[in-house]
Design a protein around this motif. Sequence first.
Motif, PDB file in Angstrom:
ATOM      1  N   VAL A   1     -22.561  14.965 -63.215  1.00 42.06           N
ATOM      2  CA  VAL A   1     -22.023  15.799 -64.269  1.00 42.06           C
ATOM      3  C   VAL A   1     -20.507  16.802 -64.513  1.00 42.06           C
ATOM      4  O   VAL A   1     -19.976  17.315 -63.696  1.00 42.06           O
ATOM      5  CB  VAL A   1     -22.955  16.917 -64.984  1.00 42.06           C
ATOM      6  N   ASP A   2     -19.362  16.201 -65.273  1.00 38.02           N
ATOM      7  CA  ASP A   2     -19.548  16.095 -67.136  1.00 38.02           C
ATOM      8  C   ASP A   2     -19.524  14.238 -66.322  1.00 38.02           C
ATOM      9  O   ASP A   2     -17.149  14.041 -65.391  1.00 38.02           O
ATOM     10  CB  ASP A   2     -18.777  16.021 -67.956  1.00 38.02           C
ATOM     11  N   THR A   3     -19.823  12.969 -66.148  1.00 41.16           N
ATOM     12  CA  THR A   3     -19.275  11.441 -65.795  1.00 41.16           C
ATOM     13  C   THR A   3     -18.384  10.837 -66.494  1.00 41.16           C
ATOM     14  O   THR A   3     -17.083  10.168 -66.813  1.00 41.16           O
ATOM     15  CB  THR A   3     -20.205  10.360 -65.390  1.00 41.16           C
ATOM     16  N   THR A   4     -18.266  11.317 -68.209  1.00 47.12           N
ATOM     17  CA  THR A   4     -17.448  11.518 -69.175  1.00 47.12           C
ATOM     18  C   THR A   4     -16.102  11.889 -68.765  1.00 47.12           C
ATOM     19  O   THR A   4     -14.661  11.570 -69.406  1.00 47.12           O
ATOM     20  CB  THR A   4     -17.077  11.334 -70.447  1.00 47.12           C
ATOM     21  N   GLU A   5     -15.785  13.478 -68.251  1.00 47.49           N
ATOM     22  CA  GLU A   5     -14.495  13.572 -67.895  1.00 47.49           C
ATOM     23  C   GLU A   5     -14.057  12.543 -67.302  1.00 47.49           C
ATOM     24  O   GLU A   5     -13.456  12.837 -65.977  1.00 47.49           O
ATOM     25  CB  GLU A   5     -15.017  15.049 -67.595  1.00 47.49           C
ATOM     26  N   ASN A   6     -11.865  12.638 -67.582  1.00 48.12           N
ATOM     27  CA  ASN A   6     -10.975  12.570 -66.905  1.00 48.12           C
ATOM     28  C   ASN A   6     -10.095  13.368 -66.098  1.00 48.12           C
ATOM     29  O   ASN A   6      -9.444  13.846 -66.726  1.00 48.12           O
ATOM     30  CB  ASN A   6     -10.344  11.296 -68.325  1.00 48.12           C
TER      31      ASN A   6
END
Length: 331
Positions: free
Chosen positions: A249-254
């Motif tokens: 978490v959060d796997t969408t954060e670059n």
Amino acid sequence: MANLHDTFMEFDDIIYLSPQKKSELRTSRNSIRDDITKYFNEKRDKHTVKYKGQGSFSTNTCILPISGEYDVDDGVYIFGKEEDRPTPQTAHNWIYEAVKDRTNQDTIDKNTCVRVQYARNYHVDLPIYYKTTDTKDEYFFDSEDIPELAHKGKGWIESDPYAFRKWFINEARGKDQLKRIIRYLKAWTDNKSYLNLPSGMVFTILAVEHFTSMDRDDEALLKTLENIQEAIDDVKFWPASYSCYRPTVDTTENLMDKYASETRKKNFLEALDNFIISGKQALELKSKKDACAKWQRHLGSRFPCANIVEDDEQLAKSFVVPDVIRDNKSA
């Protein structure tokens, strides 16, 4: 060719936190935990509290910074009902009140944590989380109720650093060389701090994803750097992507977005390329001292070149000049 594996191992001993320093940090951390537990037992009847270490100290990839000031992150988990959830600022106030007198140094209430400072060049950061469920054991983090971090500026944010710790421990199991490579990368960024290179978390993820095990640490470091460059340097390589995503978490954060401005990206990719060039040159050199100077340029003066002893006989053989054939003819 120059083999500096032993020199890298010596460097790791220099930057690695000693058992004495680790013990000192644990003692301070445990005293802080006692303060917080006492505060909640006496003043907070609707909430309970637990703790879990996080960050590089908990993953054994922490280094002693050049500044000499090292730290430990200790997550404080507050449990309570949803209707009893405090504001992030209130949660910070509770923890601050609990620990403000722990040392004679100023305790600092930061946006994402409360920092307890010690006179002997270290501090303990206390990020604060809230959860509405508690499984009553040490794995309370595994429930579907994701912890939320008390951020004074952004509110409650889903964050699960213990999940990251578990991910790393699983990925690094039996890979002591990988942990050393991560420490070398952190030492590099510390030595080049003026360039504002990516964080230790970024390099931890990149190292895990692109690590190549080799017999020697100098070769493994170079190969890992090359793999990272081929993956993220979208200026030199296609189809590279200037990105690094959290594995939890959060796997969408670059995480690279923070380092994506034109200047910061240029500085990072150039520093990475220069590090690789020097590493390649070092591996091709015959002299260990000359090779060490190449690595030291990036890893800093703590990289122990002064301790190198050349194999003079082997080095001499590499510089033998072939006999010149003469025919005694006049010009």
